[in-house]
Design an enzyme around this catalytic site. Structure first.
Site, PDB file in Angstrom:
ATOM      1  N   GLY A  46      91.379 -70.753  53.494  1.00 29.05           N
ATOM      2  CA  GLY A  46      90.078 -70.670  52.843  1.00 29.05           C
ATOM      3  C   GLY A  46      90.088 -71.503  51.577  1.00 29.05           C
ATOM      4  N   GLN A  51      87.228 -74.231  43.288  1.00 25.71           N
ATOM      5  CA  GLN A  51      88.622 -74.688  43.329  1.00 25.71           C
ATOM      6  C   GLN A  51      88.740 -76.203  43.348  1.00 25.71           C
ATOM      7  OE1 GLN A  51      89.737 -71.813  46.700  1.00 25.71           O
ATOM      8  NE2 GLN A  51      91.595 -71.895  45.468  1.00 25.71           N
ATOM      9  N   CYS A  99      96.988 -67.917  46.768  1.00 26.18           N
ATOM     10  CA  CYS A  99      95.774 -68.650  46.384  1.00 26.18           C
ATOM     11  C   CYS A  99      96.162 -70.083  46.061  1.00 26.18           C
ATOM     12  CB  CYS A  99      95.134 -67.998  45.162  1.00 26.18           C
ATOM     13  SG  CYS A  99      93.684 -68.878  44.558  1.00 26.18           S
ATOM     14  N   LEU A 100      95.406 -71.035  46.562  1.00 28.74           N
ATOM     15  CA  LEU A 100      95.723 -72.442  46.331  1.00 28.74           C
ATOM     16  C   LEU A 100      95.575 -72.825  44.860  1.00 28.74           C
ATOM     17  CD1 LEU A 100      94.040 -74.042  49.488  1.00 28.74           C
ATOM     18  CD2 LEU A 100      96.474 -73.539  49.124  1.00 28.74           C
ATOM     19  N   HIS A 141      88.593 -62.640  49.285  1.00 25.70           N
ATOM     20  CA  HIS A 141      89.269 -63.556  48.368  1.00 25.70           C
ATOM     21  C   HIS A 141      88.351 -64.729  47.988  1.00 25.70           C
ATOM     22  CE1 HIS A 141      93.039 -65.747  47.000  1.00 25.70           C
ATOM     23  NE2 HIS A 141      92.133 -66.707  47.021  1.00 25.70           N
ATOM     24  N   GLU A 142      87.726 -65.325  48.995  1.00 21.64           N
ATOM     25  CA  GLU A 142      86.891 -66.507  48.732  1.00 21.64           C
ATOM     26  C   GLU A 142      85.597 -66.133  48.002  1.00 21.64           C
ATOM     27  OE1 GLU A 142      88.316 -69.250  49.011  1.00 21.64           O
ATOM     28  OE2 GLU A 142      89.980 -68.501  50.210  1.00 21.64           O
ATOM     29  N   HIS A 145      86.060 -65.859  44.343  1.00 24.15           N
ATOM     30  CA  HIS A 145      86.113 -67.150  43.639  1.00 24.15           C
ATOM     31  C   HIS A 145      84.730 -67.541  43.103  1.00 24.15           C
ATOM     32  CE1 HIS A 145      90.106 -68.873  43.839  1.00 24.15           C
ATOM     33  NE2 HIS A 145      90.224 -68.617  45.134  1.00 24.15           N
TER      34      HIS A 145
END
Ligand code: ZN
Length: 188
Positions: A46, A51, A99-100, A141-142, A145
């Protein structure tokens, strides 16, 4: 299309709420295509627009379940309904999340078991997905963000402290830090 640099925790765009998308134009199409390229290169399941430094309410996802069904799409201006978050300690293996924007790290985190996502696709069509398990986790999670919340903000005290140490050690946790998948190998 292009792989974009991924902002690292500490960059203000990751810690503020994103704005609704109002224009479904070529700029949006390009952004979403680049987000898919970036997510796949990372690799990740994702990726949210903040991000890659864009404060808009968009995320992309790409995940295969245990039956090899591919869940892949774009959620624009999403709404999310979730069941109550379970209490108690997270299982460090089965509930381990990453998480990226905090590349290379994973921590256990409890998430709601079920979620309903309602959003708009790139072509303007509306969709709804009622799901559970890992896809429900990805959506939570997304979606976070887009409200400027990282999973690190939801960790218990000990894990949050550990994340703080990692950020400090790597010179992160400050504005303008990013990494580029395929160039900086932080997640593969
Ligand atoms: Zn993330």
């Amino acid at each position: 299309m292009a792989v974009l640099p991924i902002r690292i925790s500490g960059d203000p765009v990751l810690h503020s709420a994103a704005l609704p998308v109002t224009k479904f134009d070529r700029t949006l199409t390009t952004l979403v295509a680049n987000m898919f390229d970036t997510m796949e290169a990372a690799p990740g399941v994702g990726l949210a627009a903040p991000q890659v430094g864009v404060a808009l309410r968009i995320f992309v996802y790409n995940w295969s379940d245990a039956d090899d069904v591919v869940w892949r799409g774009t959620a624009i201006n999403p709404e999310l309904w979730i069941t109550p978050t379970p209490t108690g300690e997270a299982n460090e293996e089965s509930e381990s999340e990453g998480c990226l924007s905090i590349p290379g790290e994973r921590y256990g985190l409890r998430r709601s078991a079920q979620a309903i996502l309602r959003a708009t696709e790139l072509d303007g069509s509306k969709f709804e997905i009622a799901t559970d398990g890992w896809l429900a986790r990805i959506f939570q999670h997304e979606f976070d963000h887009l409200d400027g919340i990282l999973y690190a903000d939801r960790l218990d005290y000990a894990s949050a402290k550990s994340v703080g140490k990692v950020l400090k050690k790597r010179g992160w946790g400050i504005p303008d830090q990013s990494w580029t998948p395929g160039v900086d190998h932080l997640e593969d």
